[in-house]
Each structure stands twice: as structure tokens, then as C-alpha cells.
Design an enzyme around this catalytic site. Structure first.
Site, mmCIF file in Angstrom:
data_model
loop_
_atom_site.group_PDB
_atom_site.id
_atom_site.type_symbol
_atom_site.label_atom_id
_atom_site.label_comp_id
_atom_site.label_asym_id
_atom_site.label_seq_id
_atom_site.Cartn_x
_atom_site.Cartn_y
_atom_site.Cartn_z
ATOM 1 N N HIS A 249 11.480 -12.449 49.420
ATOM 2 C CA HIS A 249 12.413 -11.318 49.615
ATOM 3 C C HIS A 249 13.439 -11.579 50.906
ATOM 4 O O HIS A 249 13.081 -12.036 52.186
ATOM 5 C CB HIS A 249 11.805 -10.019 50.130
ATOM 6 C CG HIS A 249 10.852 -9.514 48.896
ATOM 7 N ND1 HIS A 249 9.631 -8.956 49.202
ATOM 8 C CD2 HIS A 249 11.086 -9.295 47.583
ATOM 9 C CE1 HIS A 249 9.202 -8.625 47.939
ATOM 10 N NE2 HIS A 249 10.207 -8.637 46.917
ATOM 11 N N GLU A 252 13.044 -10.594 54.617
ATOM 12 C CA GLU A 252 11.840 -10.770 55.187
ATOM 13 C C GLU A 252 11.603 -12.027 55.677
ATOM 14 O O GLU A 252 11.167 -13.153 55.014
ATOM 15 C CB GLU A 252 10.865 -10.403 54.377
ATOM 16 C CG GLU A 252 10.620 -8.980 53.676
ATOM 17 C CD GLU A 252 9.591 -8.679 52.865
ATOM 18 O OE1 GLU A 252 9.021 -9.564 52.391
ATOM 19 O OE2 GLU A 252 9.873 -7.504 52.107
ATOM 20 N N HIS A 381 5.462 -12.703 53.575
ATOM 21 C CA HIS A 381 6.408 -11.516 53.458
ATOM 22 C C HIS A 381 6.373 -11.032 54.728
ATOM 23 O O HIS A 381 5.664 -11.453 55.943
ATOM 24 C CB HIS A 381 5.648 -10.439 52.499
ATOM 25 C CG HIS A 381 5.698 -11.142 50.856
ATOM 26 N ND1 HIS A 381 6.465 -10.216 50.024
ATOM 27 C CD2 HIS A 381 5.171 -11.937 50.221
ATOM 28 C CE1 HIS A 381 6.224 -10.710 48.946
ATOM 29 N NE2 HIS A 381 5.294 -11.853 49.150
ATOM 30 N N GLU A 473 1.477 -10.485 54.710
ATOM 31 C CA GLU A 473 2.376 -9.629 55.479
ATOM 32 C C GLU A 473 2.084 -9.913 57.007
ATOM 33 O O GLU A 473 1.390 -9.629 57.537
ATOM 34 C CB GLU A 473 2.152 -8.237 55.239
ATOM 35 C CG GLU A 473 2.340 -7.749 53.555
ATOM 36 C CD GLU A 473 3.800 -7.709 53.246
ATOM 37 O OE1 GLU A 473 4.746 -7.498 54.046
ATOM 38 O OE2 GLU A 473 3.847 -7.512 51.871
#
Length: 655
Positions: A249, A252, A381, A473
Site C-alpha cells: 500500500h 504505508e 504494512h 503491521e
């Protein structure tokens, strides 16, 4: 799939322009367009063609190599308009290289009153790389990109039309001479800066590192990988391969920076003699892709840290979410799991997947997975602080949150904990912190139990190949300010190294026949875990397994299966070696068929085996679905030309 509206408009212009092609194919015995050469001396004028505005030169001359005598004549030509739509026709492949190559013919470089032709070797290299993209949509290679006719040799003083494309990335930044050998600049890196850092790092550690591109983004940026291993550029027998991917993404960005820093760290520490890093690089082949979505990053970076919206730059240049763009194999897995005897691993890509819009970045990852026997992977991410693992899609599609484990649930939890348990913030006991809602779970979670979605990269890795992928994440701020980057690196350096070392857990070995010949695509089964892995072309394999006793079986069509019991100690950090020697089956046809049916349940799989090493046809460019299906029928794009204008650019047809 019909083309998008901008492409439709451009096709209309192209069809209209075909009325004035200035080319008579019939006049050439080979059916090609014959052009007189441009004069050596010419009056240089400013280059004012919008599609060629980023060319490496600023002046051109008329008439062109195609005898077009004015800017208006070039802009109205079918050749020029084709250049403007190739980007869409080829779905981002070979962009902007082909456009710049065409500009060098339609608007030749002019310097000091002389015209310089583009280099033939550049044309030949691009034709070799890009011909499959044209074949996929059943389009002929454009006649005006005939490498022998319109291009020149180096000794004739040719120029490289792609020099600016390369030059922006190759220009070195001046660094202070007194920097320590392990210096890392903790800052955000533009695309050009990222490429320079990776290439400089590979040069500095040339004995253990190299860079390579796995493809291009939709806007034409190289998806650049830096590789570390004892013998960079090649697979070594029984050396496991692991990949780390950042920036899927575009907004990110922490993962992108962590991998840029990790590349520099691995290089510096290897040169400084760090025994842990030297052991890691000498026993593992590591591939780092800092930015899978460089186009989206440009959108996010234009807003900047602290100003970036939650979704600005998330998608690629086609407005596609790349982590929703992979084939949905999880739904097929749930179907196959209920069919007795059907294989539910190495699921092939369904044909209907190619009917949709497939991003070039997605396709590049899938092709990359076919080139190396990846064992382990992580996708980095941002937006929370947790490690998730497959499945990401719920076993009941209507359930937005539902625990949906893979057959390798125990191993995936170990992989996730290898990262989370050494991350200081993930282990922080405060529930008020970023990611605090995952604290009671140990900062790890099954993806579908968090939220369910289809088309994810992690599920695809597990169900289509031998590779186990987790999602990390890295924090609640997707585009952190520059001053936060050093702290992020300190938090993630040890987790990244710990995760890389996990590729050595479980067992590894070689499957061979009684003559010592490797058996590729042999299956490695573990009783109680309905997920097989397959051997690489050299017969080697790696099977990630949790501690405990396991019954492992090796089998291949035409051979008797071999079964072994292995015990993996709790604290074992190096994969145990378990080789298999397969004996050929007896020649009796009944025995052979019975054994083949018993050892190859894939023969009853409605989709077939479809393993990575057998699926070249599956990974053809998406345009391959548009090939003519009946003898003499025209390709999918031809009807647009014929419906918009009676003048047909037949030189686009291959027959």
C-alpha cells in the site's frame, strides 16, 4: 474486457489517424513500411510533442524518419497515437520505455544541426523483453520500431533514448567522506534515492549482494529487489529462500524504509565481521523488495508525512488495492477441503481471474514466485501494531470476523511470535498504546479473525506455492514523520532478523532416485497436516514444522513412496536434514496405475495440479485471455478500430 473510456477516445483518434498513414505496406516485399532516411543535416527545432515531453533531449527536426514534415503531422499520425495508448493496451508493461523508443523515431534527436538515430541495441533489447506483451494481445510489433530499419549502431553515433530514465537513478549523491562504515541515513527516500541506495549497497557488498528488477509498476518504475546470499544470483542446493516485501500500500511507508535500512545493515555488518549476519547470509538467500507500489508512494509522498490521508496513495496508479488483487484461492480451498482425496495445496490460478483487471505489480510478484523456491515471506504494512497470519478470508464468506486457520496453524503462530515476541512495543503491557487491543492475544492474530477479505497476497502464497507468508503491521501511523524512523528501526531490527532466521526451522533435504538423480516436483507430506510442499528443480525441499514428532512421506508419480518419522526438538534452530531415495515402481501396469492414483490425488482435482513450476501458461499476461478463439478472427481491440473509422491500420495485425 472493454478498454477504459480514455483508451476508447484514444483508439478513436488512432483509427481516424489511420486514414493518413503515410505508409504503403504493399510497397515493401516483406509487407513493412518503407521510409526514406532523414537528412544528416537538419534545422533543429524545439520538441513540443506532449507524449515525448520527458525525452532525454529537447530538440528534434523535420522531416522525421517517417517523412512527417511538421509537428501537426506527427500528432495526427496513427503511429504517434498508438504510442499514447500502448500504456493501456499493454496494461502498464514496458512503460515508459516503448513510448520513449517510439519518440526517438517520430521525433528524432537533433543536436548541432545533425539528426542522431536511436541505438539499435536498445531497440533489440526492448523487443526481446516486450514482444510477449504484444503477443498476449495478438498485436504485431509496430513497423516503425523495426530495429534494423530506423535505428543505428553505436559506431554510427547513435543515442540511447532511455538514458534519462536511467540517469535520474544512477546519479550519485555526494556523501561526507568521514562517515562510519555502518552509517545509515534515517530519512524518507524518494524512488530515485531508494534505487541509488540499493545499488550502492549492492556494489559495496558485491560478493554477497546484487540488485535486480522483477518487473515494472503501472507507471513504469522498476520493482527493484536487493538480494543477499553467499552466491548472489543463483539458487544453492538446500539453501532456503526468503522474501520481505514493503509498501504494497503506497501510503504505508514504514516497511519501505525498514527494508532500505535492513539492506544497508546487512551489508555493513557482514563487512564488519558480525558472526550472526555472516552466518545468516552464508546459509540463506534473502530477497528484499522495499516498494511493491512505488506509484502509490509518489501520491502519498506528495502530501508528506503528517498530512497524508488514511487512503491517499494506498492503491496503485490503476486505483487497484494490490492486496485485494491476487487470485482468490481461499474460496477454492474451502471447497476442496470438503472433497475427500482432493489436493488443497498448490491450487492453480482460475482462468476467470484473468478476465478482471490484474495490476502489473501483482503479476510481477506472481512471476517472481515462480523463479525461486521461496520458503518464507513477510509483507510489511502500517496502520496498526500486530502480526497477522493466514487465512485472511473467512471460511464462512458472510462472516466479517471468524477464526479461519490453515492446516499449518501451529507453524504460522510460531512465525508470528518470532516477530512479535522480540518487538518491544508489541510486548508493551499497556492497552492504551497503538495495537493495545491485541495485547491479550500476544500481538498476533489470525487474519480472518481480525477482518476478512479476499485477494490477499498471504493466502495466495500459501495456497499456490510452498511459501508461508505473514503480514506485519508496523505502527498506527502509516506515513510517520522523519524523526520517528530511527525509533521504528530500533524496534524492528531484531524482529526482522529473528523472522529471517525462522526459515531454518523444520526439516530440509533432497529427494532423488536410486541413481542419485534429483526428483523435482516430488511431494512432501506430513501426516496430520493437509498441506503438501513440492521439491525444487534440483530435488531439494524445505518443510517448516513446529517442534514435535512428525511422520513425513515423500512420493512422486512412478515411484514408491517413502515414509520417515522425524522428531524436532523444542529449541532446535537449524533445520534437520531428511533425504529421501525413491525406488521406481514395478513395471506391471495395474500396480503402476494403482500406485499413481494413490500417490497423486491431484489427478482427481478438478483444477489439476497447477504447481508453480508447471504453470507457465497460467502466468501469461492477462491479455492472453483475449487471443482469437477461431481461425481468422480478429483480436479483441480490432473491432474498435473498424467501428470508429473505415480506415484500418492493418500494420497492427499479425496476419
Amino acid at each position: 474486457m472493454p478498454p477504459p473510456p480514455p483508451l476508447l477516445a484514444a483508439l478513436a483518434l488512432l483509427a481516424a489517424a489511420a486514414a493518413r498513414p503515410g505508409c504503403e505496406p504493399a510497397s515493401d516485399p516483406a509487407g513493412e513500411c518503407r521510409r526514406p532516411t532523414v537528412a544528416d543535416s537538419a534545422a533543429c527545432v524545439d520538441l513540443q510533442l506532449s507524449s515525448c515531453a520527458d525525452a532525454a533531449y529537447s530538440q528534434t527536426a523535420f522531416p522525421t524518419l517517417l517523412e512527417q514534415r511538421s509537428r501537426e503531422a506527427v500528432e495526427s499520425s496513427s503511429e504517434y497515437i498508438l504510442l499514447s495508448v500502448l500504456h493501456h493496451l499493454l496494461e502498464g508493461q514496458c512503460n515508459p520505455d516503448l513510448r520513449l523508443l517510439g519518440c526517438a523515431v517520430l521525433a528524432p534527436r537533433c543536436e548541432g544541426g545533425r539528426v542522431r538515430r536511436p541505438c539499435r541495441h536498445v531497440c533489440e533489447g526492448l523487443r526481446e523483453a516486450c514482444q510477449p506483451a504484444f503477443d498476449a494481445i495478438d498485436m504485431a510489433w509496430p513497423y516503425f520500431l523495426d530495429c534494423a530499419r530506423y535505428f543505428a549502431r553505436e559506431e554510427e553515433g547513435c543515442h540511447d533514448p532511455l538514458e534519462k530514465l536511467r540517469g535520474d537513478l544512477e546519479a550519485e549523491e555526494a556523501l561526507p567522506s568521514d562517515l562510519p562504515p555502518n552509517f545509515i541515513r534515517f530519512a524518507h527516500h524518494s524512488y530515485a534515492q531508494m534505487v541509488r541506495v540499493l545499488k550502492r549497497t549492492a556494489t559495496r557488498c558485491a560478493q554477497v549482494a546484487k540488485t535486480y528488477s522483477i518487473g515494472r509498476s503501472f507507471d513504469g518504475k522498476d520493482l527493484l529487489v536487493i538480494e543477499f546470499s553467499g552466491r548472489p544470483g543463483q539458487h544453492e542446493l538446500m539453501e532456503p529462500e526468503v522474501k520481505l516485501i514493503g509498501n504494497i500500500h503506497g501510503n504505508e511507508v514504514a516497511g519501505r524504509e525498514m527494508l532500505i535500512y535492513l539492506a544497508q545493515y546487512l551489508c555493513s555488518e557482514y563487512l564488519l565481521g558480525n558472526p550472526r549476519i555472516q552466518r545468516l547470509l552464508n546459509t540463506t538467500r534473502i530477497h528484499l523488495l522495499p516498494s511493491m507500489n512505488p506509484d502509490g508512494y509518489e501520491v502519498a509522498a506528495a502530501e508528506g508525512a503528517g498530512y497524508n490521508g488514511w487512503t491517499s496513495g494506498r492503491q496503485n496508479a490503476q486505483n487497484l488495492d494490490l492486496n485485494r488483487n491476487f487470485p482468490d484461492l481461499t474460496s477454492e480451498y474451502y471447497r476442496l477441503a470438503s472433497v475427500r482425496g482432493a489436493r488443497s495445496d498448490h491450487i492453480p490460478i482460475p482462468e476467470h481471474y484473468w478476465w478482471g483487471k490484474v495490476a502489473p505489480e501483482t503479476k510481477a510478484i506472481m512471476k517472481w514466485m515462480r523463479t525461486a523456491p521461496f520458503v518464507l515471506s513477510a509483507s510489511l504494512h502500517g496502520g496498526d501494531l500486530v502480526v497477522s497470519y493466514p487465512f485472511d478470508f473467512s471460511k464462512h464468506p458472510l462472516e466479517e470476523k471468524m477464526f479461519s486457520p490453515t492446516p499449518d496453524e501451529k507453524m504460522f503462530k510460531l512465525l508470528a511470535r518470532a516477530y512479535a515476541d522480540v518487538h518491544p512495543m508489541m510486548m508493551d503491557r499497556s492497552e492504551d498504546r497503538c495495537g493495545g487491543n491485541f495485547l491479550k492475544r500476544g500481538s498476533i492474530i489470525n487474519g480472518a479473525d481480525w477482518y476478512s477479505f479476499t485477494g490477499g497476497m498471504s493466502d495466495f502464497n500459501y495456497l499456490h506455492s510452498n511459501c508461508f507468508e505473514i503480514t506485519v503491521e508496523l505502527g498506527c501511523v502509516k506515513f510517520p514523520p522523519e524523526e520517528a524512523l530511527y525509533g521504528l528501526w530500533q524496534h524492528n531490527k531484531e524482529p526482522l532478523l529473528s523472522f529471517l532466521e525462522m526459515v531454518h526451522r523444520g526439516i530440509k533435504g533432497v529427494v532423488m532416485d536410486k541413481f542419485g538423480k534429483p526428483v523435482k516436483n516430488a511431494r512432501i507430506l506430513v501426516k496430520g497436516i493437509r498441506h503438501d510442499i513440492t521439491t525444487a528443480p534440483d530435488g531439494d525441499y524445505w518443510r517448516l514444522l513446529p517442534p514435535g514428532s512428525h511422520i513425513v512421506i515423500a512420493q512422486a508419480p512412478g515411484y514408491s513412496k517413502v515414509m520417515k518419522r522425524v522428531t524436532i526438538p523444542l529449541r532446535m534452530k537449524r533445520a534437520g536434514r531428511v533425504d529421501f531415495i525413491l525406488q521406481p515402481l514395478g513395471t506391471g501396469p495395474k500396480k503402476f496405475l494403482r500406485e499413481l492414483q494413490r500417490t497423486a490425488p491431484a489427478s482427481r482435482d478438478p483444477l489439476g495440479r497447477g504447481g508453480l513450476q508447471d504453470e507457465a501458461a497460467e502466468l501469461e499476461p492477462p491479455g492472453a485471455r483475449r487471443q482469437p478463439t477461431a481461425s481468422g478472427s480478429k483480436p479483441w481491440w480490432w473491432s474498435y478500430f473498424t467501428s470508429l473509422s473505415p480506415h484500418r491500420p492493418r500494420w497492427l495485425l499479425k496476419y
